[in-house]
Motif scaffolding. Structure first.
Motif, PDB file in Angstrom:
ATOM      1  N   PRO A 195    -131.840 -83.044 -28.803  1.00 34.01           N
ATOM      2  CA  PRO A 195    -132.997 -82.992 -27.888  1.00 34.01           C
ATOM      3  C   PRO A 195    -132.789 -83.640 -26.521  1.00 34.01           C
ATOM      4  O   PRO A 195    -133.542 -84.522 -26.134  1.00 34.01           O
ATOM      5  N   PHE A 196    -131.767 -83.228 -25.784  1.00 31.68           N
ATOM      6  CA  PHE A 196    -131.551 -83.810 -24.462  1.00 31.68           C
ATOM      7  C   PHE A 196    -132.443 -83.162 -23.414  1.00 31.68           C
ATOM      8  O   PHE A 196    -132.739 -81.974 -23.500  1.00 31.68           O
ATOM      9  N   SER A 197    -132.839 -83.970 -22.424  1.00 32.19           N
ATOM     10  CA  SER A 197    -133.578 -83.375 -21.328  1.00 32.19           C
ATOM     11  C   SER A 197    -132.737 -83.367 -20.057  1.00 32.19           C
ATOM     12  O   SER A 197    -133.031 -82.643 -19.118  1.00 32.19           O
ATOM     13  N   THR A 198    -131.691 -84.224 -20.045  1.00 35.60           N
ATOM     14  CA  THR A 198    -130.884 -84.359 -18.835  1.00 35.60           C
ATOM     15  C   THR A 198    -129.401 -84.266 -19.155  1.00 35.60           C
ATOM     16  O   THR A 198    -128.964 -84.758 -20.194  1.00 35.60           O
ATOM     17  N   LEU A 199    -128.691 -83.660 -18.255  1.00 34.41           N
ATOM     18  CA  LEU A 199    -127.245 -83.568 -18.398  1.00 34.41           C
ATOM     19  C   LEU A 199    -126.624 -84.327 -17.235  1.00 34.41           C
ATOM     20  O   LEU A 199    -126.977 -84.097 -16.077  1.00 34.41           O
ATOM     21  N   LYS A 200    -125.727 -85.263 -17.538  1.00 31.30           N
ATOM     22  CA  LYS A 200    -125.053 -85.985 -16.461  1.00 31.30           C
ATOM     23  C   LYS A 200    -123.646 -85.449 -16.301  1.00 31.30           C
ATOM     24  O   LYS A 200    -122.785 -85.643 -17.158  1.00 31.30           O
ATOM     25  N   LEU A 201    -123.450 -84.774 -15.208  1.00 30.58           N
ATOM     26  CA  LEU A 201    -122.162 -84.163 -14.899  1.00 30.58           C
ATOM     27  C   LEU A 201    -121.158 -85.274 -14.592  1.00 30.58           C
ATOM     28  O   LEU A 201    -121.371 -86.066 -13.666  1.00 30.58           O
ATOM     29  N   ASP A 202    -120.088 -85.346 -15.366  1.00 31.42           N
ATOM     30  CA  ASP A 202    -119.117 -86.424 -15.189  1.00 31.42           C
ATOM     31  C   ASP A 202    -118.474 -86.394 -13.812  1.00 31.42           C
ATOM     32  O   ASP A 202    -118.270 -85.332 -13.232  1.00 31.42           O
ATOM     33  N   ARG A 203    -118.120 -87.572 -13.333  1.00 31.15           N
ATOM     34  CA  ARG A 203    -117.596 -87.643 -11.971  1.00 31.15           C
ATOM     35  C   ARG A 203    -116.240 -86.964 -11.809  1.00 31.15           C
ATOM     36  O   ARG A 203    -115.853 -86.624 -10.694  1.00 31.15           O
ATOM     37  N   SER A 204    -115.537 -86.720 -12.895  1.00 31.37           N
ATOM     38  CA  SER A 204    -114.238 -86.047 -12.781  1.00 31.37           C
ATOM     39  C   SER A 204    -114.396 -84.644 -12.184  1.00 31.37           C
ATOM     40  O   SER A 204    -113.493 -84.136 -11.534  1.00 31.37           O
TER      41      SER A 204
END
Ligand code: C2E
Ligand code: MG
Ligand code: MG
Ligand code: MG
Length: 292
Positions: free
Chosen positions: A196-205
Motif C-alpha cells: 500500500p504505497f502512496s509515494t515512490l522515491k526515485l533513487d538518486r542514482s
C-alpha cells in the motif's frame, strides 16, 4: 618452510580478522552506550513541491554525534545495528525525537506539512512495531497526516509475512508509506501493486546523468509517468543541479529533495532556513539554456 609459511599466515590473517570483528564489537558497545547517553540527533532535509516551489515537509535523517568520534553517518552504523538488533531501540529514539519536532512544527507550519521517517526492515519485522508506533503517536498527539514512513525497496525482497502485515496495518491507520530508493537493483513493479504505497522515491542514482545522458533522462521520465499513471506521488532524491531541477519540473515530478534545494539540517538550522525563505524557494531562471 612450513613453519615460516605458518607464521606468515598467522601474521597475515589473524590480526586482520581480529581487528575486523573487534571493530564490530567495539562499535556495538559504543552503540549501546550511545543509546543510553542519547547521542543521536535528527537532521531534516526539505521536500520541495515542484509545482509551487513550496516546502511541503522534510525527511528525518539520523546522526550519531559523539565528542570523541564526531559525527558518524548512518551508513556506518545502521547496517550493523540492524544485524545486532539495536536498531529497534535506536528506531524508538528516532521516533520520539521526530514526533516531538513534528508537534512543535505543526504549531506554525501549514496543514499539509509532513515529515518522513526511515524505518528499517528489521524494525518492520517486529510483531509489536505498529502498536509501539501507535502509542508514540498518542503520547505526542501527532497527526497521522503529518508523518510518512519510508521503507527501502530492498526490504521488500524478503517478503516476510510480519513486514507485510505491518505495512498493511500502517496504511489502514492512515499513515502514508513511501517506497524509498526505487530503482536500486531489485525493483519490481509488482511491489507497487502488492503493497500500500502512496509515494515512490526515485533513487538518486537515476538522476546522476540527467539530463545529459539521453537514456538516463528517458528512464527517469518513464518512471515518473508510469508512477503517475498508477496513482503514485513521485519524489526525486539527490537533486544536485538546477538542470536536474528543471528537468524534473518539466517531467511533472511532484517533489524534489537534494543538495540543490538544501542539505539536511538540525532542527534549529531548519527553522532558520524556513524563516529566511518564508517556506518558498525562489529559483532564478537558468541562463545556461540561452548560451546553447
Ligand atoms: P535515504 O533514506 O535514501 O536518505 C537519503 C540520503 O541521501 C541521506 O543520506 C541524505 O543526506 C542524502 N542526500 C540528500 N540529498 C542528496 C544529494 O543531493 N546528493 C547526495 N549525494 N546525497 C543526498 P544519509 O543522511 O547519510 O542517510 C543514509 C541512509 O541511512 C538513508 O538513505 C536511510 O536509508 C538511512 N537512514 C537515515 N536515517 C535513518 C533512520 O532514522 N532510521 C533508519 N532505519 N535508517 C536511516
Ligand atoms: Mg529515506
Ligand atoms: Mg532514498
Ligand atoms: Mg538510501
Amino acid at each position: 618452510s612450513a613453519k615460516t609459511a605458518g607464521r606468515n599466515c598467522h601474521k597475515y590473517f589473524e590480526p586482520k580478522m581480529n581487528s575486523w570483528s573487534k571493530q564490530r564489537l567495539e562499535i556495538s558497545s559504543r552503540l549501546r552506550k550511545a543509546i543510553s547517553d542519547n547521542e543521536f540527533t535528527i537532521h531534516y532535509q526539505p521536500l520541495l513541491c515542484l509545482k509551487t516551489n513550496k516546502v511541503v515537509g522534510g525527511e528525518a535523517l539520523i546522526r550519531w554525534f559523539n565528542k570523541e568520534e564526531g559525527i558518524t553517518p548512518p551508513d556506518r552504523f545502521i547496517p550493523l545495528s540492524e544485524e545486532n538488533g539495536l536498531i529497534v531501540r535506536i528506531g524508538d529514539q528516532v521516533t520520539e525525537m521526530v514526533f516531538a519536532t513534528v508537534v512543535r512544527w505543526s504549531l506554525y507550519w501549514e496543514e499539509e506539512f509532513r515529515i518522513a521517517l526511515n524505518i528499517s526492515a528489521r524494525e518492520l519485522q517486529e510483531a509489536n512495531f505498529v502498536d509501539r508506533l501507535t502509542q508514540q503517536i498518542k503520547k505526542y498527539s501527532v497527526k497521522k497526516s503529518a508523518i510518512e514512513i519510508e521503507v527501502t525497496e530492498r526490504l521488500l525482497l524478503d517478503n516476510r509475512t510480519q513486514s507485510v502485515k505491518n505495512l498493511l496495518k500502517l496504511s489502514s491507520l492512515g499513515i502514508r508509506l513511501s517506497l524509498d530508493d526505487f530503482g536500486t537493483g531489485y525493483s519490481s513493479l509488482s511491489y507497487l501493486q502488492k503493497y500500500p504505497f502512496s509515494t515512490l522515491k526515485l533513487d538518486r542514482s537515476f538522476l546522476k546523468l540527467v539530463p545529459h545522458n539521453e537514456k538516463s533522462a528517458a528512464l527517469s521520465s518513464s518512471i515518473i509517468h508510469l508512477a503517475h499513471s498508477l496513482g503514485f506521488e513521485v519524489i526525486a532524491e539527490g537533486v544536485e543541479t538546477q538542470e536536474q531541477y528543471e528537468f524534473l519540473k518539466a517531467e511533472g515530478c511532484d517533489i524534489a529533495q537534494g543538495y540543490f534545494i538544501a542539505k539536511p539540517m538540525s532542527v534549529e538550522e531548519f527553522e532558520n532556513w524556513m524563516d529566511q525563505c518564508g517556506g518558498y524557494i525562489h529559483i532564478a531562471p537558468d541562463d545556461k539554456g540561452s548560451k546553447k
